[in-house]
Every structure is written in C-alpha cells, then in structure tokens.
Write an enzyme that holds these catalytic residues in place. Structure first.
Site, PDB file in Angstrom:
ATOM      1  N   HIS A   1      48.474  -6.836  24.629  1.00 38.05           N
ATOM      2  CA  HIS A   1      49.303  -7.376  24.014  1.00 38.05           C
ATOM      3  C   HIS A   1      49.186  -8.112  22.831  1.00 38.05           C
ATOM      4  CE1 HIS A   1      53.921  -7.461  22.714  1.00 38.05           C
ATOM      5  NE2 HIS A   1      53.417  -8.778  22.565  1.00 38.05           N
ATOM      6  N   GLU A   2      48.678  -9.424  23.441  1.00 38.14           N
ATOM      7  CA  GLU A   2      48.606 -10.453  22.511  1.00 38.14           C
ATOM      8  C   GLU A   2      47.292 -10.303  21.491  1.00 38.14           C
ATOM      9  OE1 GLU A   2      50.696 -12.864  22.084  1.00 38.14           O
ATOM     10  OE2 GLU A   2      51.940 -12.272  23.760  1.00 38.14           O
TER      11      GLU A   2
ATOM     12  N   HIS B   1      48.589  -8.634  18.351  1.00 39.74           N
ATOM     13  CA  HIS B   1      48.924  -9.700  17.429  1.00 39.74           C
ATOM     14  C   HIS B   1      47.831 -10.444  16.579  1.00 39.74           C
ATOM     15  CE1 HIS B   1      53.053 -10.277  18.395  1.00 39.74           C
ATOM     16  NE2 HIS B   1      53.102 -10.448  19.524  1.00 39.74           N
TER      17      HIS B   1
ATOM     18  N   HIS C   1      46.718  -8.076  14.209  1.00 38.55           N
ATOM     19  CA  HIS C   1      47.312  -8.118  12.741  1.00 38.55           C
ATOM     20  C   HIS C   1      47.258  -9.148  11.941  1.00 38.55           C
ATOM     21  CE1 HIS C   1      51.997  -7.386  11.878  1.00 38.55           C
ATOM     22  NE2 HIS C   1      51.091  -7.053  10.773  1.00 38.55           N
TER      23      HIS C   1
END
Length: 681
Positions: free
Chosen positions: A470-471, A474, A477
């Site tokens: 998940h992290e 980021h 991104h």
C-alpha cells in the site's frame, strides 16, 4: 540550544549536491532547524514582496511562476524536519515543532491574505484560457487556494482567521506529541514469559529487547500500534493480558493527565467550526468537502449509508460465529475478537496467521515482492545505495531506475517501529518532481514493524505485507510524477483521491506470480504451499464485517466532530463520541472504532479532518480498477504503462475524476467494492 557555528554551517542554506538532492543527513543537527526555518520564511516573504510590488502588469510568468519558484529553502527544511518529527522525534524536536508550527501558520497567512498578491492572481483569470492546460489549471488552483485561505474575507475576518490558524497549528502539534508520549507510556509491561503463551518466539524476543532498551531487563514490553486493534491479540492465549492490552490501547490520550488529548481534540473541532463560519459554511465538513471529489457531506453520507447496515449485519453474524467458538465460558468482548476470529478462520479455511509469518521475511517481501511487481508492471529496477546516508540507521536508500536505465529518483524505506516514531504507516517526500525546478523525486515510506534482535529475520504478518504494498503505491505516485509545477507534483491531489493509487497497488501482494516470487520460507527456502495460498485467498472475505464496521465507525466519528455547528463547545468528548456512534448505528461494544477520539491522529494532527471517509471513497475507484487489471490480463507492462501515463504521472495537473475516466474509460462503479467487502446480501 544552538551549537556554536550552526548558523554559519547550516546545511539547508544550499541545494544539496547529493544525488537527486537527497538531504545531507549526516550534516544535519537539531540546532540547524530553527535558523533554517527563520531564514526560509524571511526569504520567501521577500520573494513574495517582490512579486506583489512588481511595477509590471501581472503575467503568468512574473506572478505564478515566480510564486512556484519561491520558498525553496523553507521547503527543504520543512520536508526534513516534519519527517523527523513523525519518525524520529526527541524532546528537542518536539519543542522546536511546538515553537515553529504557529509561526508557519502565520507565514502561510501572510502570503495568502496579501491583497496585492490576490489582485494579481485574479487579474490572470480572464486570460487563463490562452495558456496550456497545466498552466491554466495552476491559475485556477492558486485562485481557489487563496479564496479558501481567506483572501476574500474582510479585514476583521482575516484578523480572526489568523488567530484561529495559529492556535490550530499549536493544538495539532500538541495532539501529536501528547499522543506519542502517552502511547510510549501506555505500553504494556509483562513480568512473566508464561503470560505470552501463543506469541511467536521472535515476537517474545522482540518484547524482551524492547524492555531491555527501557532498562527493564528480565521483563517484556508490548508496544502499541496506532489503531484500536493490536496485532498481538490474535495469538495471545492469556485472556487477562489481552484485556490489559486492549484497555491500554483504547485509553491512550484519555488518562486525564498532561498527555490527555481529549480537551485538545474538542478545542480543535470548535475552532475548525468557527473558521468554517468565517467562510459562510455551516460546518467544517462542508468547507473541507467543497474541495474534494465528493463535493458535499451529503454525498459522503449517502455512500456510507449504503454500506453501514450491511457491514454491521455482517459484524453481528461474525460475532455469533465467534461466540459459538467460545461456547458458554464467557461472553465475547472486544479483546477476544481477533483471537477467536483467527481460530474460526483456521477451522473454516484451515489457515493460521502465525504459520504464514515465516514465509514473509521483510527483505524478501520488499525486493522479490514490492520491487518485483513494480519491475514487471512498470519496468523499474532498484539498487540499494549504501553509500547514501538517511536520517536514521534503520532507514535504507534505494535508487530507482526506469526501464531505459535512466534514474527516476530515490526511495527511502524506514520500516521498523521505535519509541521516537509515531504510529501507523505513511509516505512523505523529501524532494518533489518538477520540470520547472529541475527536480526528481525523493520519497520515503515509514512503517511500524517490530524490529527483531540483531541477526534475526524480520517476519511480517500478512497485514504488514499488505501495508508495505500500500505505502509503496503512494511512493510510485510520487516517483512517477511528470508535471511542470511543484504545486501539482506526485500525491498533491484531492484528499479523497490520494489513497486510490496506493490501494490499487495492494492487489499485487496476492497476485499469483508476485506471491510465488516472495512468499518463501526464510529457513527452508520452500515456497508457500499452493493450497495454503488458495486458502489464504478464500479466507479474505472472513472478517470483512468487523473490518468494515470498525472503519466506518471511525469515519462517522470524524464526520460527527466536524459537522458540529459554529459556537459548539464539547465539554465531554467521550460522551460526544458515544452519542455519535450510537446515532450512526455503529456502537458495537465488541467492535470499537478503528480510531477513537483520543488517538485519532489522522484527523486531529494529520490532514484528514472530515476526510477519513477518503479510504473507502477511494476504494470504490480501487476495486473498479482492480477489475480492469484483471479483465486486461493483470501484471502486464501495457497495463502498467496505461495506468502510469493516464493517472500516476499526472499528479494534480488534471482533474482527479477526469484522470480516472481517461484511465478507465468511464465513471467508477460501486459494485466491485460491494463484492470485495461482502456487502451484496
């Protein structure tokens, strides 16, 4: 206390000469922060003054491009300092943060409430249509930001706004620091190893090591993660200890002492409501959601209303199964849920969370899971740069390369928990990508995995594996950002859109090719048995009633705090919380909110006020996107390139929902989310 010569030798004064402008951490001392902040603010105010007093008529270049170039020293010091304040704080850092945060709020107001500057920005609006799309969007974004910051208010309203912003900044810092201190103080001390029955051997060793570090040789310390539920509750067989840990967790920040966060939270909510009234809004939630993809609280409540009844019904059904597993010996309580849920999962799916951990060794998950998926999907490769120093010995630096061998940026991984780090997991940027400034990204992921003793492997739970993916979503991104202006870089998107790309990246944790590549027993080298993989996948719906309900309870609590009317003063925050949960239909004694008021850092010291709904709002987009990947062949370069080109690289330079439509070919649909969370009945 400033050390002699710190001012003259301040490493923030010049742009770093390290690769990708990585901050020179080996030269940075606490004493450098204060002078660098003061000089950074002074420099930016001088730059802004020059823009505001420019005798030439306002143009895009002499106003907005000049603003985008301003404040670079301030940005450098702020990026490093606030990461340290979250991930490696000490008393001195906390004191600096308490002093500097109100000053930064005042500094921001000094810029955004400058009528001369606002007039120049307004003058650019009529001709914005002649600019390229990203530049036109920058004009519109600046105008909206200045309006939302109070540029259009009267002098009297602006004066009160400045007071509110300074006080809020101080209160939010106080909430963060009090919570960190109380979380450390509330860690559970265990005298007898027998009480730790059920806990894995490496976890027992880690608890003993934590105790030793605190001067408590021969004892064991169970530290607390940020959410209400603590991972150790799954495996501990001692019910009395489970209760102690649970009560310690949900009482954080609510002890009535110097670290009590409840009065701070209530005051924050009151001030936010007053500020919203200055802008003509009925409450803070309305003000926040005006600048979101949701647009209104009504839209959020409408979606939550479609989810809550089914989620609560599922939680009740799960509770009945857990009670059946317990029998008549005692009534199910919150501290029993994780333990007996794991037992039911084992009985139903023949899968034990503890038996998975040996297959999830941290470095293997990182290199052969997270990095491997990014390589397959986007053509990336990673090289650890042991020659580059991070801010803490546990933090590791990796250089990221595109498929053509060109350097994309740096990724810093800081995975282990420590007393100086706040709870949870998050992504920050030390340097943001910008063509205008000639910068490439330097991003960081912080997690809170228990650090094993020296020489022992760090074995993860499956939830921790998921968090790592998940992290890193980021991080991607930020790394893939391809914009001109720093305002739009990377994760600088609308709050209820920012979680979407990171949630999509979770899908690769269980993608067969990826899972087979990293899920290998750390001792035997044997792959995770295929039948165990299938049982893991089959079991994923189990527990969704609890998970969705605890999340929705926190979301609805956030909204309740931020829908109070201006002038409301909450005298008893715990009574307010109880009433809000009851009214929302999520007051289940055995399913506490994922975060209660006293440790709800996302909304009282982070950027998610009236925005915690963002996770499930974004999950609508996420679940729909996962369906797209599956329908189009999954882990393929063509799919990754499409996602990168149309969405990940665009940052805030394009309307968020337009970016989604450009990627997906249509508006999002909620049905995939309902199926994922078992809410279709």
């Amino acid at each position: 206390m400033q050390t002699p010569g710190a001012e003259a030798q301040n490493p923030f004064d010049a742009i770093s000469e390290l690769p990708y402008r990585l901050p020179p951490f080996e030269r940075i001392e606490n004493a450098h922060y204060g002078p660098a902040f003061e000089r950074g603010m002074s420099e930016q105010l001088a730059e802004v003054e020059a823009i505001a007093t420019d005798p030439e008529p306002p143009t895009f270049e002499n106003t907005l491009v000049a603003l985008e170039r301003s404040g670079q020293l301030l940005q450098r010091v702020a990026a490093v300092f606030f990461n340290q304040a979250s991930s490696d704080a000490d008393d001195e850092i906390q004191a600096i943060q308490a002093e500097i945060s109100p000053k930064l709020a005042a500094h921001s107001d000094a810029i955004h409430l400058d009528g001369r500057l606002f007039a120049r920005i307004e003058a650019l609006l009529p001709s914005a249509g002649d600019l390229d799309p990203e530049s036109r969007r920058l004009v519109e974004r600046y105008h909206l930001d200045f309006v939302r910051a109070g540029a259009g208010l009267t002098d009297g309203q602006q004066a009160r706004l400045r007071e509110i912003n300074e006080e809020l900044s101080a209160l939010q810092t106080a909430f963060q620091n009090k919570l960190l201190n109380d979380t450390n103080a509330t860690a559970v001390l265990v005298d007898d190893a027998a009480e730790l029955d059920g806990l894995a051997a490496d976890a027992v060793t880690a608890a003993a090591e934590t105790a030793r570090e605190r001067g408590l040789d021969g004892q064991y310390v169970i530290t607390l993660g940020l959410p209400s539920g603590q991972p150790v509750l799954t495996s501990l067989t001692n019910r009395a200890l489970r209760e102690r840990i649970h009560r310690a967790s949900i009482s954080r920040g609510a002890h009535g002492d110097e670290n009590d966060t409840l009065p701070t939270a209530a005051r924050i909510a009151t001030l936010r409501a007053e500020r919203a009234a200055l802008f003509g809004h009925p409450d803070h939630a309305t003000y926040v959601l005006e600048d979101s993809t949701a647009k209104t609280p009504a839209a959020v409540h409408d979606m939550l209303g479609k989810l809550t009844p089914a989620a609560v019904a599922n939680a009740h059904a799960e509770a009945a199964k857990l009670q059946a597993a317990i029998g008549d010996e005692f009534e199910l309580q919150a501290w029993d849920w994780a333990h007996y849920s794991d037992q039911v999962r084992r009985q139903t799916y023949d899968i034990d969370a503890a038996q998975l951990r040996p297959y999830f060794e941290l470095d293997r998950v990182l290199r052969d899971g997270v990095f491997y998926a990014a390589g397959k999907l986007y053509g990336l490769s990673f090289t650890e740069r042991t020659d580059l120093v991070a801010y803490h010995p546990d933090a590791r630096v990796f250089e990221v390369f595109d498929e053509d061998g060109s350097g994309l940026g740096l990724f810093v991984g800081d995975f282990f928990t420590r007393d100086s780090k706040r709870g949870g997991a998050w992504m920050n940027s030390f340097v943001e990508q910008s063509e205008l400034l000639g910068t490439k990204p330097v991003v960081i992921n912080n997690l809170n995995i228990v650090k094993p003793p020296a020489g022992e492997p760090a074995l993860l739970t499956f939830d921790e594996v998921n968090t790592m993916f998940h992290e890193f979503g980021h991080a991607l991104h930020g790394l893939f950002s391809d914009v001109t202006y720093p305002t739009f870089s990377g994760t600088n998107v609308l709050r209820d859109f920012v979680e979407f790309p990171s949630q999509v990246n979770e899908m690769w944790a269980v993608w067969p090719e990826v899972l087979a590549n990293y899920a290998v027993h750390h001792e035997t080298g044997e792959p995770l048995p295929q039948e165990l993989v299938q049982r893991l996948l089959d079991s994923q719906l189990w527990g969704e009633g609890f998970a969705t309900t605890e999340y929705l309870a926190a979301t609805l609590l956030d909204l309740a705090w931020h829908e109070i009317a201006p002038g409301t003063v909450v005298e008893d925050p715990l009574a307010f919380e109880a009433a809000a949960l009851e009214q929302a239909g999520v007051a289940l004694e055995s399913v506490p909110p994922r975060y209660r008021t006293s440790y709800f850092a996302h909304v009282f010291s982070g950027g998610y006020s009236a925005g915690y709904y963002s996770y499930i709002w974004s999950e609508v987009l996420d679940a729909d996107t996962v369906e797209w990947f599956k329908d189009n062949g999954g882990l393929l370069r063509a799919n990754g390139d499409h996602f990168r080109r149309e969405l990940l690289s665009r940052g805030g330079s394009i309307d968020s929902m337009l970016a989604f439509r450009n990627f997906r070919g249509r508006d999002p649909q909620i049905e995939p989310l309902l199926v994922r969370r078992g809410l279709t009945h």
